[in-house]
Enzyme design. Structure first.
Site, PDB file in Angstrom:
ATOM      1  N   GLU A 183       6.836 -58.926  15.780  1.00  0.00           N
ATOM      2  CA  GLU A 183       6.574 -60.238  15.180  1.00  0.00           C
ATOM      3  C   GLU A 183       7.653 -61.166  15.726  1.00  0.00           C
ATOM      4  OE1 GLU A 183       6.816 -63.276  13.423  1.00  0.00           O
ATOM      5  OE2 GLU A 183       7.385 -62.274  11.562  1.00  0.00           O
ATOM      6  N   CYS A 220       9.660 -68.436  11.799  1.00  0.00           N
ATOM      7  CA  CYS A 220       8.726 -68.271  12.929  1.00  0.00           C
ATOM      8  C   CYS A 220       7.439 -69.027  12.670  1.00  0.00           C
ATOM      9  CB  CYS A 220       8.464 -66.785  13.177  1.00  0.00           C
ATOM     10  SG  CYS A 220       8.064 -65.874  11.698  1.00  0.00           S
TER      11      CYS A 220
HETATM   12  P1  NDP Z   1      17.420 -61.707  17.741  1.00  0.00           P
HETATM   13  O1  NDP Z   1      16.029 -61.480  18.183  1.00  0.00           O
HETATM   14  O2  NDP Z   1      18.497 -61.488  18.723  1.00  0.00           O
HETATM   15  O3  NDP Z   1      17.721 -60.800  16.446  1.00  0.00           O
HETATM   16  C1  NDP Z   1      16.727 -60.186  15.652  1.00  0.00           C
HETATM   17  C2  NDP Z   1      17.033 -58.700  15.493  1.00  0.00           C
HETATM   18  O4  NDP Z   1      16.890 -58.050  16.758  1.00  0.00           O
HETATM   19  C3  NDP Z   1      18.472 -58.427  15.044  1.00  0.00           C
HETATM   20  O5  NDP Z   1      18.486 -57.307  14.215  1.00  0.00           O
HETATM   21  C4  NDP Z   1      19.164 -58.147  16.351  1.00  0.00           C
HETATM   22  O6  NDP Z   1      20.347 -57.403  16.184  1.00  0.00           O
HETATM   23  C5  NDP Z   1      18.116 -57.375  17.096  1.00  0.00           C
HETATM   24  N1  NDP Z   1      18.247 -57.385  18.546  1.00  0.00           N
HETATM   25  C6  NDP Z   1      18.866 -58.291  19.327  1.00  0.00           C
HETATM   26  N2  NDP Z   1      18.772 -57.943  20.626  1.00  0.00           N
HETATM   27  C7  NDP Z   1      18.075 -56.792  20.668  1.00  0.00           C
HETATM   28  C8  NDP Z   1      17.658 -55.930  21.719  1.00  0.00           C
HETATM   29  N3  NDP Z   1      17.934 -56.196  22.987  1.00  0.00           N
HETATM   30  N4  NDP Z   1      16.950 -54.825  21.406  1.00  0.00           N
HETATM   31  C9  NDP Z   1      16.641 -54.542  20.132  1.00  0.00           C
HETATM   32  N5  NDP Z   1      17.031 -55.328  19.087  1.00  0.00           N
HETATM   33  C10 NDP Z   1      17.730 -56.428  19.350  1.00  0.00           C
HETATM   34  O7  NDP Z   1      17.479 -63.161  17.138  1.00  0.00           O
HETATM   35  P2  NDP Z   1      18.735 -64.151  17.076  1.00  0.00           P
HETATM   36  O8  NDP Z   1      19.377 -63.972  15.781  1.00  0.00           O
HETATM   37  O9  NDP Z   1      19.618 -64.013  18.280  1.00  0.00           O
HETATM   38  O10 NDP Z   1      17.973 -65.535  17.176  1.00  0.00           O
HETATM   39  C11 NDP Z   1      17.611 -66.040  18.457  1.00  0.00           C
HETATM   40  C12 NDP Z   1      16.224 -66.639  18.417  1.00  0.00           C
HETATM   41  O11 NDP Z   1      15.276 -65.647  18.048  1.00  0.00           O
HETATM   42  C13 NDP Z   1      16.007 -67.732  17.421  1.00  0.00           C
HETATM   43  O12 NDP Z   1      16.470 -68.955  17.885  1.00  0.00           O
HETATM   44  C14 NDP Z   1      14.509 -67.674  17.249  1.00  0.00           C
HETATM   45  O13 NDP Z   1      13.896 -68.373  18.291  1.00  0.00           O
HETATM   46  C15 NDP Z   1      14.186 -66.229  17.365  1.00  0.00           C
HETATM   47  N6  NDP Z   1      14.045 -65.568  16.065  1.00  0.00           N
HETATM   48  C16 NDP Z   1      12.811 -65.441  15.547  1.00  0.00           C
HETATM   49  C17 NDP Z   1      12.650 -64.875  14.312  1.00  0.00           C
HETATM   50  C18 NDP Z   1      11.318 -64.752  13.711  1.00  0.00           C
HETATM   51  O14 NDP Z   1      11.196 -64.795  12.493  1.00  0.00           O
HETATM   52  N7  NDP Z   1      10.289 -64.531  14.510  1.00  0.00           N
HETATM   53  C19 NDP Z   1      13.772 -64.418  13.522  1.00  0.00           C
HETATM   54  C20 NDP Z   1      15.055 -64.564  14.172  1.00  0.00           C
HETATM   55  C21 NDP Z   1      15.149 -65.120  15.398  1.00  0.00           C
HETATM   56  P3  NDP Z   1      21.792 -58.150  16.266  1.00  0.00           P
HETATM   57  O15 NDP Z   1      21.815 -59.139  15.155  1.00  0.00           O
HETATM   58  O16 NDP Z   1      22.752 -57.041  16.090  1.00  0.00           O
HETATM   59  O17 NDP Z   1      21.854 -58.792  17.614  1.00  0.00           O
END
Ligand code: NDP
Length: 454
Positions: free
Chosen positions: A228, A262
Site C-alpha cells: 500500500e 496516502c
Molecule cells: P518509508 O517508505 O521510508 O517508510 C515506511 C516504512 O518502510 C518504515 O517502516 C520504514 O522503516 C520502512 N522502509 C524504509 N525503507 C525500506 C526498505 N528499503 N525496505 C523495506 N522497508 C523499508 O517512508 P518515509 O517515512 O521515508 O516517507 C517518505 C515518503 O513515503 C513520504 O513522503 C510519502 O510519500 C511516502 N509514504 C507513504 C505512506 C502511505 O501511507 N502510503 C506512509 C509513509 C510514507 P524506517 O522508518 O526504519 O526507515
C-alpha cells in the site's frame, strides 16, 4: 536516523532505542514460528475474545495512546484519539466477521464434495509507516491474527513507542507473546528477514522505494506481498456539485493528518465555470486553519513528522514555482522550532511541472481547471498512482462515467476518500497491489485450499 522518539513540534530527542541484536532478532522469529503452531488451531471464539479485549483496552486508554502518537509524529491530538477509536472498531469488526469470511465454501463439481478452505500461512511480517501509527498496524493485525497467522511488526523508526505500546496492548488482551511482536530494527535488516524460511509473507505501507525493495526481496523467495504505497488522489468538482460541501470537504480531505495521508486529496480538478469561486473559498478556508501545537485540541494542523518530510515538501513547492506554478497561499516553512509547514495552494501548474506526477506529503493543494468531464478524467488518470479518487457531481451520467473511467482502487462520489473496515482498501498502478480490510483483506494471507473428495 536511528530508532528514536523526536518531538516534531520542537525537534527535541526524547528517547532513543537500541536496535535488536542478531541474537535477539533470531529469538523473536523463533518464538513467532513456535507460537504459530499452537496458535493456529485455537478456535475463532478464543481469538475473537482477545480482539474484543484489545478493543476495550484501546478505548479505555485512548487519550494516552493518542498523546503517544501526537508526541512521536505530530498529528493533532483530536485526530489521534479518533484513530485509537477506529482501531477498536477494526478489532471488533474482524472478531465478529472472520468466522463468516473464512468459513468453508462449498462449490458444486463432479466430486461428491468439493469446497474451499481458508488456512493461515504462518509468520507474516508487517512493515508499517508512521503516518497512522496505530491504525495501519491494527488493520493488518486484526484480520491476520483472526485468520490464525502470527505477526511481526517492523514499525517506522520514528514511532518506536507506538510500536511497543501496540505489542503491549495485544499481550494484555491475552494473545500469547509470540502471536504479535515488535521488532526494533532498521529497514536494512528486512531483506534478510524475507530470506528466512520461517517468514511466509509480508505487507508494507509506505513509499514506492520501500515497497519496491521489500517486494524484490520477497520475490526472490517466492513470497507473497501486499503493498500500500503512495497516492496523488484526484478530487474532481464539476458544475452540478454542491459547492459548499465540496469546498469544506476539500479542506479536510487535503489537510487531514497534517496532509500526510496516502489517500489525502492532492490534485483538485475543478470545472472552469466554478473554478474562481472554488479557488477563492479554498484560499479563505486554508487561511483560517489553526496551525500550531498538536497537543492542543483546537489545532487543525500540527508539524510534519520529520525534518526530511518538511524539506522534501518545500523543495517540491519551490521547484514547481520555478517551473511556473502560481503560489496562492503559504509556500514557506514556518519560522519557529519544529517541522511546521503552512497550508499551501498552487495553481496554474504548467504541463511538464513535477506537480503533475509527484506526491505532495503535506498540506499542499494543487489546483487544475478543466473545460469538461473528458479533460477532468484525463488529468485525474495522468498520474503514476491509482489509490483513491473523490468526485463531486449531481449528474447521474457524469457519476457513472467517473465510476467507470477513473483509474484507482476506490472512487468516492460526493464524499472524501476514507478507509472503512467493511470496504476493501488498496490501489493499482504504482500505488501498490492487494487489498486490506473487508472480506478481501483477511483473504490475502491465507492458503485458499481447494478440497475435492470423490
Ligand atoms: P518509508 O517508505 O521510508 O517508510 C515506511 C516504512 O518502510 C518504515 O517502516 C520504514 O522503516 C520502512 N522502509 C524504509 N525503507 C525500506 C526498505 N528499503 N525496505 C523495506 N522497508 C523499508 O517512508 P518515509 O517515512 O521515508 O516517507 C517518505 C515518503 O513515503 C513520504 O513522503 C510519502 O510519500 C511516502 N509514504 C507513504 C505512506 C502511505 O501511507 N502510503 C506512509 C509513509 C510514507 P524506517 O522508518 O526504519 O526507515
Amino acid at each position: 536516523m536511528g530508532i528514536a522518539t523526536i518531538n516534531p513540534a520542537t525537534g527535541e530527542t526524547l528517547k532513543t532505542f537500541e536496535a535488536l541484536t542478531d541474537e535477539q532478532l533470531e529469538a523473536k522469529v523463533a518464538l513467532a514460528a513456535r507460537t504459530f503452531e499452537q496458535y493456529r488451531p485455537l478456535p475463532f471464539t478464543q481469538k475473537a475474545q482477545w480482539w474484543y479485549k484489545a478493543a476495550d483496552i484501546l478505548e479505555a486508554d485512548r487519550e494516552r495512546f493518542g498523546q503517544l502518537m501526537t508526541l512521536e509524529m505530530g498529528k493533532p491530538l483530536k485526530a489521534a484519539i479518533a484513530e485509537v477509536q477506529k482501531c477498536a472498531l477494526v478489532c471488533r469488526y474482524y472478531a465478529d466477521n472472520a468466522p463468516t469470511f473464512l468459513a468453508d465454501e462449498i462449490i458444486e463439481t463432479d466430486a461428491s464434495k468439493s469446497f474451499i478452505r481458508y488456512q493461515p500461512l504462518g509468520v507474516i511480517l508487517a512493515v508499517m509507516p508512521w503516518n497512522f501509527p496505530f491504525w495501519q498496524v491494527f488493520r493488518f493485525a486484526a484480520p491476520a491474527l483472526m485468520a490464525g497467522n502470527v505477526g511481526l511488526l517492523k514499525h517506522a523508526s520514528n514511532v518506536p513507542q507506538c510500536a511497543l505500546a501496540i505489542a503491549e496492548i495485544l499481550h494484555q488482551a491475552g494473545f500469547p507473546e509470540g502471536a504479535f511482536q515488535t521488532l526494533l530494527i532498521p529497514a536494512n535488516r528486512i531483506a534478510d528477514l524475507m530470506a528466512d524460511d520461517r517468514i511466509r509473507a509480508a505487507t508494507l505501507t509506505g513509499s514506492e522505494a520501500a515497497g519496491a525493495s521489500l517486494a524484490a526481496a520477497a520475490g526472490k523467495q517466492i513470497k507473497k506481498t501486499v503493498l500500500e504505497l503512495g497516492g496523488s488522489d484526484p478530487y474532481i468538482v464539476l458544475e452540478s456539485a454542491d459547492l459548499d460541501m465540496a469546498v469544506s470537504t476539500a479542506v479536510t480531505a487535503r489537510t487531514i493528518n497534517n496532509g500526510q495521508s496516502c489517500i489525502a486529496a492532492k490534485r483538485f480538478i475543478v470545472a472552469e465555470a466554478i473554478a474562481d469561486e472554488f479557488e477563492q473559498r479554498l484560499i479563505e478556508k486554508f487561511a483560517a486553519l489553526k496551525v500550531g501545537d498538536p497537543m492542543q485540541l483546537d489545532t487543525d494542523i500540527g508539524p510534519l513528522a520529520t525534518p526530511d518530510i518538511l524539506s522534501e515538501l518545500d523543495e517540491l513547492v519551490q521547484e514547481n514555482v520555478q517551473q511556473g506554478a502560481k503560489l496562492r497561499i503559504g509556500g514557506q516553512p514556518l519560522d519557529r522550532p519544529g517541522n511546521y509547514y503552512p497550508p499551501t495552494i498552487l495553481t496554474q501548474i504548467p504541463p511538464g511541472a513535477s506537480a503533475n506526477e509527484a506526491e505532495f506529503f503535506g498540506p499542499v493543494a494543487l489546483l487544475f481547471r478543466v473545460p469538461n468531464l473528458d479533460r477532468a478524467i484525463e488529468i485525474a488518470n495522468a498520474t503514476p498512482f491509482g489509490l483513491g479518487a473523490s468526485a463531486w457531481t449531481n449528474d447521474p451520467q457524469e457519476r457513472d462515467r467517473l465510476i467507470c473511467e477513473i483509474e484507482a482502487g476506490a472512487v468516492f462520489i460526493n464524499g472524501m476518500v476514507k478507509s472503512d473496515p467493511r470496504l476493501p482498501f488498496g490501489g493499482i498502478k504504482r500505488s501498490g497491489y492487494g487489498r486490506e480490510l473487508g472480506c478481501q483483506g483477511i483473504r490475502e494471507f491465507v492458503n485458499i485450499k481447494t478440497v475435492w473428495v470423490k
